[in-house]
Scaffold this active site. Structure first.
Site, PDB file in Angstrom:
ATOM      1  N   HIS A 120       0.849  -1.193   0.000  1.00 28.51           N
ATOM      2  CA  HIS A 120       0.000   0.000   0.000  1.00 28.51           C
ATOM      3  C   HIS A 120       0.889   1.250   0.000  1.00 28.51           C
ATOM      4  O   HIS A 120       2.071   1.220   0.385  1.00 28.51           O
ATOM      5  CB  HIS A 120      -0.924   0.033   1.214  1.00 28.51           C
ATOM      6  N   ARG A 147      -5.664   1.123   5.041  1.00 30.48           N
ATOM      7  CA  ARG A 147      -4.692   1.637   4.068  1.00 30.48           C
ATOM      8  C   ARG A 147      -4.416   0.612   2.961  1.00 30.48           C
ATOM      9  O   ARG A 147      -4.193   0.972   1.807  1.00 30.48           O
ATOM     10  CB  ARG A 147      -3.413   2.092   4.748  1.00 30.48           C
ATOM     11  N   GLU A 183       0.059  -5.569   8.792  1.00 31.65           N
ATOM     12  CA  GLU A 183       1.444  -5.154   9.048  1.00 31.65           C
ATOM     13  C   GLU A 183       1.947  -5.806  10.347  1.00 31.65           C
ATOM     14  O   GLU A 183       1.148  -6.273  11.181  1.00 31.65           O
ATOM     15  CB  GLU A 183       1.498  -3.617   9.139  1.00 31.65           C
ATOM     16  N   HIS A 231       1.259  -5.121   3.367  1.00 28.29           N
ATOM     17  CA  HIS A 231       2.149  -4.179   4.081  1.00 28.29           C
ATOM     18  C   HIS A 231       3.599  -4.637   3.957  1.00 28.29           C
ATOM     19  O   HIS A 231       3.876  -5.788   3.597  1.00 28.29           O
ATOM     20  CB  HIS A 231       1.735  -4.120   5.549  1.00 28.29           C
TER      21      HIS A 231
END
Ligand SMILES: O=C1c2ccccc2C(=O)c2c1cc(NS(=O)(=O)c1ccccc1O)c(O)c2O
Length: 237
Positions: free
Chosen positions: A10, A61, A88, A183
């Site tokens: 992202h 995100r 993440e 991520h």
């Protein structure tokens, strides 16, 4: 037969701008991050790539980056699967801190150790901390023992790879063209596995944001080739 798999990190988020540890904090893309998603989609369209199924995390995100790509490629209809396992890395009590605050609280020496370690977790969150994921209903189904509250990179790899083995790998083997939007560290887990990389190697490896990373896999899911669309040299990692 060659299978195609695309990994996309992202784009820039609001806290990247402020150089804060984000981890599981659900911050949104910045306007620049949204533009990176559109640019990534244009690169994939130019390359003639299309997809049958998508996988992403449960953090906005990544979800919004995927949504922008689907919109640009006119693929909003695709099945999308969201999982905490592609989240993440969880940075525990460092989440929300910037560089100065981290050094002030834990000292440069500790930061230096953390930066170079594959196995050292950051300070974990206790359950009373408002940032602890047990307070977020999107994680309600995860057994308490599995719920991260501060991860080493080894921990992140260990909880991401089951999703590759049990879910994504099956899609690829079934001949589906898979797009993964996730991520930096959860994608490192996949890249490490696909490339048979050591901890030292994967820690040197930074996937640039907004640049699609294309893998061509054989029937046994071994990479035959991998390459970036666009120009990784000019991208900030
Ligand atoms: O403190 C850490 C750290 C702590 C605990 C687990 C992992 C890491 C980690 O991976 C890391 C760190 C600092 C920096 N650079 S920094 O010291 O300039 C820094 C500190 C805080 C926020 C953002 C910064 O850029 C890094 O590049 C890292 O990869």
């Amino acid at each position: 037969p060659v299978h195609t798999l695309v990994l996309l990190r992202h784009g820039q988020s609001q806290w990247n701008l402020e150089n804060r540890f984000t981890g599981w904090t659900d911050v949104d893309l910045s306007p620049a991050g949204e533009a990176e998603a559109r640019d990534a989609a244009a690169l994939m369209a130019e390359a003639g790539l299309t997809f049958d199924i998508c996988h992403t995390s449960v953090l906005k995100r990544a979800i919004r980056t995927l949504n922008i790509v689907q919109e640009q490629l006119d693929l909003l209809w695709l099945p999308v699967f969201r999982t905490w396992r592609l989240n993440e890395r969880h940075y525990g009590a460092l989440q929300g801190l910037d560089k100065a605050e981290t050094a002030a609280r834990y000292g440069e020496e500790q930061v230096f150790i953390w930066r170079r370690s594959y196995d050292t977790p950051p300070p974990v969150l206790d359950r009373a901390d408002p940032r602890h994921p047990s307070g977020d209903r999107r994680y309600a189904e995860i057994p308490a023992a599995d719920l991260p509250c501060g991860e080493s990179l080894r921990n992140t790899v260990a909880r991401a790879l089951p999703y590759w083995h049990q879910v994504i790998g099956r899609d690829v083997t079934a001949g589906k063209r898979v797009l993964i939007v996730a991520h930096g560290n959860s994608l490192r887990a996949l890249v490490m596995h696909l490339g048979g990389m050591t901890p030292e190697e994967i820690m040197q490896f930074n996937i640039p944001t907004g640049l699609p990373l294309v893998y061509e896999l054989d029937a046994a899911l071994r990479p035959l080739r991998h390459f970036y669309l666009g120009n990784p040299e000019e991208a900030e990692a």
